[in-house]
Design an enzyme around this catalytic site. Structure first.
Site, PDB file in Angstrom:
ATOM      1  CB  CYS A  98      -5.581  -0.240   4.819  1.00 56.39           C
ATOM      2  SG  CYS A  98      -5.402   0.298   3.101  1.00 56.39           S
ATOM      3  CG  HIS A 153      -1.445  -1.097   5.876  1.00 57.26           C
ATOM      4  ND1 HIS A 153      -1.946  -0.091   6.662  1.00 57.26           N
ATOM      5  CD2 HIS A 153      -1.670  -0.704   4.600  1.00 57.26           C
ATOM      6  CE1 HIS A 153      -2.427   0.882   5.893  1.00 57.26           C
ATOM      7  NE2 HIS A 153      -2.277   0.537   4.639  1.00 57.26           N
ATOM      8  NE  ARG A 185      -0.674   4.697   8.842  1.00 55.73           N
ATOM      9  CZ  ARG A 185      -1.942   4.414   9.143  1.00 55.73           C
ATOM     10  NH1 ARG A 185      -2.366   4.519  10.385  1.00 55.73           N
ATOM     11  NH2 ARG A 185      -2.771   4.005   8.207  1.00 55.73           N
ATOM     12  CB  CYS A 232      -0.907   0.002   1.234  1.00 55.97           C
ATOM     13  SG  CYS A 232      -2.067   1.393   1.282  1.00 55.97           S
ATOM     14  CG  ASP A 255      -0.658   3.947   5.408  1.00 55.68           C
ATOM     15  OD1 ASP A 255       0.239   4.407   6.146  1.00 55.68           O
ATOM     16  OD2 ASP A 255      -1.868   3.976   5.712  1.00 55.68           O
TER      17      ASP A 255
HETATM   18 CO    CO Z   1      -3.347   1.258   3.059  1.00 56.44          CO
END
Ligand code: CO
Length: 214
Positions: A101, A98, A46, A42, A44
């Site tokens: 999300c 993850h 993090r 992803c 993302d």
């Molecule tokens: Co995500």
């Protein structure tokens, strides 16, 4: 928040620190890269792919998009996959989702965020396909976690069903597709116990991994 000038200054400091520790580090990377892994994760912030598995520049090829989706009509993802499998000859493809999300959350709650709703229809498809399994969850937090896991498993299947991966297996190329999920709350990866290394074990691996989602 840091200014972009600070980011550039950080970069100089980082390059210097790496060179101090290993004077030929960048020089060695000047030739062809030879990563053994392709990571599909992803976007993302993090979930920094290379960092969380302790790999260095040059060791992992990476593709990221919102909710780590592998769509058979996405030429961006397919091009990354083809290059990784046929040119770089990676041995391992890791699909990593993850928890927490934003994409999975929006899909689960049918939130309207704009253009991205179209992209997240792929997650809606996963949700619909596993509706009864998700309905058995105790609460929406658990439902979200299970949907994140099921989404990874479905994307492992999607990778395995591309012409790129199927042709590699037919040629006898060693290539395994894995499904993992990352906890942003504890920094840990969990193996979703799906490991596809040929067409012959896809169905069995898929069925077993889905059964383990509970
Ligand atoms: Co995500």
């Amino acid at each position: 928040m840091r200014t972009v000038e600070e980011l550039l200054a950080n970069n100089s400091a980082w390059a210097e620190a790496v060179t101090t520790q290993d004077p030929y580090f960048f020089q060695r990377l000047t030739g062809q890269q030879t990563p053994a892994y392709l990571w599909i994760g992803c976007s993302d912030s993090r979930v920094p792919a290379t960092q969380l598995v302790g790999l260095l520049p040059g060791e992992m090829f990476v593709h990221r998009n919102v909710a780590n989706i592998v769509a058979h009509t996405d030429f961006n993802c397919l091009s990354v996959l083809q290059y990784a499998v046929e040119v770089l000859q990676v041995d391992h493809i890791i699909v990593c989702g993850h928890y927490r999300c934003g994409g999975i959350h929006a899909a689960l709650h049918s939130h309207h965020l704009g253009l991205i709703d179209n992209w997240l229809q792929h997650v809606q498809d996963v949700r619909r396909k596993h509706a009864s399994r998700l309905a058995a969850c105790g609460d929406t937090d658990e439902e979200e976690r299970r949907l994140s896991e099921l989404n990874v498993i479905e994307q492992v299947v999607n990778v395995s069903q591309t012409t790129i991966v199927q042709k590699a297996w037919l040629r006898g190329q060693q290539l395994t597709v894995y499904g993992w999920i990352y906890g942003v709350e504890d920094g840990l990866l969990r193996d979703l116990q799906i490991r596809v290394s040929g067409l012959e074990n896809l169905d069995e691996q898929y069925t077993r991994a889905v059964e383990l989602v509970r």
